[in-house]
Design an enzyme around this catalytic site. Structure first.
Site, PDB file in Angstrom:
ATOM      1  N   THR A  25      65.335 -34.540   7.635  1.00  0.00           N
ATOM      2  CA  THR A  25      65.589 -35.095   8.604  1.00  0.00           C
ATOM      3  C   THR A  25      65.501 -36.286   7.314  1.00  0.00           C
ATOM      4  O   THR A  25      66.210 -37.259   7.300  1.00  0.00           O
ATOM      5  CB  THR A  25      63.857 -35.603   8.143  1.00  0.00           C
ATOM      6  OG1 THR A  25      63.426 -33.862   9.072  1.00  0.00           O
ATOM      7  CG2 THR A  25      64.112 -36.703   9.841  1.00  0.00           C
ATOM      8  N   LYS A  46      67.368 -35.036  17.585  1.00  0.00           N
ATOM      9  CA  LYS A  46      66.397 -34.016  17.107  1.00  0.00           C
ATOM     10  C   LYS A  46      66.677 -33.335  18.875  1.00  0.00           C
ATOM     11  O   LYS A  46      65.316 -32.848  19.404  1.00  0.00           O
ATOM     12  CB  LYS A  46      65.397 -34.388  16.791  1.00  0.00           C
ATOM     13  CG  LYS A  46      64.487 -33.022  15.971  1.00  0.00           C
ATOM     14  CD  LYS A  46      64.765 -32.542  14.873  1.00  0.00           C
ATOM     15  CE  LYS A  46      63.415 -31.561  14.725  1.00  0.00           C
ATOM     16  NZ  LYS A  46      63.837 -31.056  13.436  1.00  0.00           N
ATOM     17  N   ASP A  59      60.503 -37.184  13.685  1.00  0.00           N
ATOM     18  CA  ASP A  59      61.746 -37.361  13.252  1.00  0.00           C
ATOM     19  C   ASP A  59      62.577 -37.904  14.377  1.00  0.00           C
ATOM     20  O   ASP A  59      63.477 -37.873  13.862  1.00  0.00           O
ATOM     21  CB  ASP A  59      61.902 -35.228  13.278  1.00  0.00           C
ATOM     22  CG  ASP A  59      61.667 -34.361  12.214  1.00  0.00           C
ATOM     23  OD1 ASP A  59      60.639 -35.445  11.097  1.00  0.00           O
ATOM     24  OD2 ASP A  59      62.093 -33.096  12.448  1.00  0.00           O
ATOM     25  N   GLU A 120      70.106 -32.752  14.957  1.00  0.00           N
ATOM     26  CA  GLU A 120      68.749 -32.124  13.243  1.00  0.00           C
ATOM     27  C   GLU A 120      68.583 -30.528  13.856  1.00  0.00           C
ATOM     28  O   GLU A 120      67.556 -30.923  15.146  1.00  0.00           O
ATOM     29  CB  GLU A 120      67.826 -33.151  12.629  1.00  0.00           C
ATOM     30  CG  GLU A 120      67.003 -31.849  11.905  1.00  0.00           C
ATOM     31  CD  GLU A 120      65.850 -33.159  11.400  1.00  0.00           C
ATOM     32  OE1 GLU A 120      65.622 -34.625  11.375  1.00  0.00           O
ATOM     33  OE2 GLU A 120      64.847 -32.542  10.887  1.00  0.00           O
ATOM     34  N   GLY A 121      68.690 -29.482  13.817  1.00  0.00           N
ATOM     35  CA  GLY A 121      68.109 -28.420  14.061  1.00  0.00           C
ATOM     36  C   GLY A 121      66.567 -28.831  13.472  1.00  0.00           C
ATOM     37  O   GLY A 121      65.396 -29.262  13.263  1.00  0.00           O
ATOM     38  N   ALA A 122      65.497 -27.580  14.095  1.00  0.00           N
ATOM     39  CA  ALA A 122      64.238 -27.072  13.909  1.00  0.00           C
ATOM     40  C   ALA A 122      64.505 -26.185  13.303  1.00  0.00           C
ATOM     41  O   ALA A 122      64.936 -24.708  13.275  1.00  0.00           O
ATOM     42  CB  ALA A 122      63.096 -27.236  15.156  1.00  0.00           C
TER      43      ALA A 122
HETATM   44  N1  LIG Z   1      63.907 -35.434  -2.658  1.00  0.00           N
HETATM   45  C1  LIG Z   1      63.028 -35.414  -1.860  1.00  0.00           C
HETATM   46  N2  LIG Z   1      61.891 -36.466  -2.904  1.00  0.00           N
HETATM   47  C2  LIG Z   1      60.844 -36.423  -2.510  1.00  0.00           C
HETATM   48  N3  LIG Z   1      59.876 -35.593  -0.577  1.00  0.00           N
HETATM   49  C3  LIG Z   1      61.407 -35.170  -0.233  1.00  0.00           C
HETATM   50  C4  LIG Z   1      62.523 -34.742  -0.722  1.00  0.00           C
HETATM   51  N4  LIG Z   1      63.217 -33.950  -0.226  1.00  0.00           N
HETATM   52  C5  LIG Z   1      62.544 -33.896   0.956  1.00  0.00           C
HETATM   53  N5  LIG Z   1      61.277 -34.938   0.731  1.00  0.00           N
HETATM   54  C6  LIG Z   1      59.655 -34.488   1.670  1.00  0.00           C
HETATM   55  O1  LIG Z   1      59.576 -33.573   1.777  1.00  0.00           O
HETATM   56  C7  LIG Z   1      58.990 -33.806   3.457  1.00  0.00           C
HETATM   57  C8  LIG Z   1      59.958 -32.420   4.258  1.00  0.00           C
HETATM   58  O2  LIG Z   1      60.668 -33.631   4.260  1.00  0.00           O
HETATM   59  P1  LIG Z   1      61.604 -33.521   5.682  1.00  0.00           P
HETATM   60  O3  LIG Z   1      61.324 -33.672   7.196  1.00  0.00           O
HETATM   61  O4  LIG Z   1      63.186 -34.078   5.855  1.00  0.00           O
HETATM   62  O5  LIG Z   1      62.579 -31.726   5.258  1.00  0.00           O
HETATM   63  P2  LIG Z   1      62.309 -31.244   7.393  1.00  0.00           P
HETATM   64  O6  LIG Z   1      63.504 -29.545   6.687  1.00  0.00           O
HETATM   65  O7  LIG Z   1      63.477 -32.138   7.891  1.00  0.00           O
HETATM   66  O8  LIG Z   1      61.404 -30.461   7.664  1.00  0.00           O
HETATM   67  P3  LIG Z   1      61.344 -29.660   9.559  1.00  0.00           P
HETATM   68  O9  LIG Z   1      61.459 -28.173   9.424  1.00  0.00           O
HETATM   69  O10 LIG Z   1      59.770 -30.194  10.130  1.00  0.00           O
HETATM   70  O11 LIG Z   1      61.728 -30.951  10.249  1.00  0.00           O
HETATM   71  C9  LIG Z   1      58.694 -34.887   3.909  1.00  0.00           C
HETATM   72  O12 LIG Z   1      57.772 -35.251   3.666  1.00  0.00           O
HETATM   73  C10 LIG Z   1      59.777 -35.545   2.737  1.00  0.00           C
HETATM   74  O13 LIG Z   1      59.590 -37.022   2.583  1.00  0.00           O
HETATM   75 MG   LIG Z   2      62.907 -33.291  10.140  1.00  0.00          MG
END
Ligand SMILES: Nc1ncnc2c1ncn2[C@@H]1O[C@H](COP(=O)(O)OP(=O)(O)OP(=O)(O)O)[C@@H](O)[C@H]1O
Ligand SMILES: [Mg+2]
Length: 238
Positions: A25, A46, A59, A120-122
C-alpha cells in the site's frame, strides 16, 4: 490536461508483494502520487480486501485518496471481507465465493475511466482466492505487469527470488521490484543482505523506500518512475 511526449503511459501495474505487510500500500500510494504529479490520470483498485472492519476497506481508501480517485468504493474494492485471513478463507467464513469475472467487471469499468490503473493484490502471488485460483491468476486476468514489493530485512532474498520464479514460471510480465525497508533502520546484517539482493536484481530494482515516521509515506522520488514507465509490459525470462 498537460500534453505529454512518448512513450505512452502503460496500462498500469499489479502491485504484489513477497508477503503480507511488506509495503504494497505504501508503494502503490507513492506511485499514484508520483503519477498524479505528472498529470497522469490514475485509477486504483484493491480488488480483495480482508480484515475489513467498521472503518471500511482502509487500503482501498488510502489508494483512492492518493490517486484523487472519485470512483465508488464498491468498484475500487468489490470484495470486502471481515476475517483477516487469505481471501479464500475469509470468503468461506462468510459462506461466499470470490469469482474473477466479478472483479474483472469492476476493473474494466475503472480502466475505461482512467489513463492507467494501479491494482494492489492481497498478500503474495500464490495466496488463494478460490479453489485453484490465486493472486497470480487475478494478475493474469487483469493483464497488468507485476510491480513486486519486498522487505528490506533478512529473508527477503529468498522471498523475492521465489516471487520472481513464480512470475517467470507463469509467464507473468514483471515491471520491477521495490524494496521497502520498513519502520526500523536496517541492521548491519540487513544492509549486507540488501547489497546482495541489489546485485541479484540488477536493473529490475526500481527503488527503495527508506524508513519513514508514522503518519508519513515514501519520500518523493523513491520510485524510479521514468524507468517504470519505460518498462512497458516486457516479459522477464529466467
Ligand atoms: N519504509 C517504511 N517506513 C516506515 N513504515 C513502513 C515502511 N514500509 C511499510 N511501512 C509500514 O508497514 C506497515 C505495512 O505496510 P503496508 O500496509 O504498505 O503493507 P502491505 O503489503 O500493503 O500489507 P497488506 O498485505 O496488509 O496489504 C504499514 O504500517 C506501513 O506504514
Ligand atoms: Mg496493503
Amino acid at each position: 490536461m498537460t500534453p505529454r511526449s512518448h512513450p505512452p503511459t502503460p496500462p498500469g501495474w499489479f502491485v504484489t508483494g513477497t508477503d503480507t505487510g511488506v509495503g504494497k500500500t505504501v508503494v502503490a500510494c507513492a506511485l499514484a502520487e508520483e503519477l498524479r504529479a505528472r498529470h497522469i490520470d490514475v485509477g486504483v483498485m484493491k480488488p480483495i480486501e480482508t480484515g475489513v472492519g467498521g472503518q471500511g476497506p482502509l487500503d482501498a481508501m488510502a489508494l483512492a485518496e492518493a490517486a484523487g480517485a472519485d470512483d465508488a468504493l464498491e468498484r475500487i474494492c468489490p470484495v470486502q471481507l471481515a476475517l483477516p485471513a487469505a481471501p479464500s478463507a475469509a470468503a468461506a467464513a462468510e459462506g461466499s465465493e470470490i469469482t474473477l469475472p466479478r472483479i474483472r467487471a469492476a476493473f474494466d469499468a475503472l480502466r475505461a475511466r482512467h489513463e492507467c490503473m494501479i491494482v494492489e493484490g492481497a498478500g503474495g502471488l500464490l495466496v488463494p482466492i478460490r479453489e485453484r485460483d490465486s493472486m497470480a491468476d487475478l494478475a493474469r486476468e487483469l493483464g497488468l505487469p507485476l510491480l513486486i514489493v519486498a522487505r528490506g530485512r533478512l529473508g527477503t532474498i529468498n522471498h523475492t527470488l521465489l516471487t520472481l520464479e513464480v512470475a517467470a514460471a507463469r509467464g507473468l510480465p514483471v515491471a520491477g521490484v521495490i524494496l521497502s525497508h520498513g519502520p526500523i533502520p536496517l541492521s548491519s546484517a540487513d544492509a549486507a543482505n540488501l547489497s546482495v539482493l541489489r546485485g541479484l536484481l540488477g536493473d529490475k530494482l526500481l527503488g527503495e523506500i527508506p524508513p519513514f515516521d508514522p503518519g508519513e509515506g515514501a519520500p518523493a522520488g523513491a520510485i524510479a518512475l521514468d524507468r517504470l514507465l519505460a518498462s512497458g509490459t516486457r516479459v522477464e525470462t529466467r
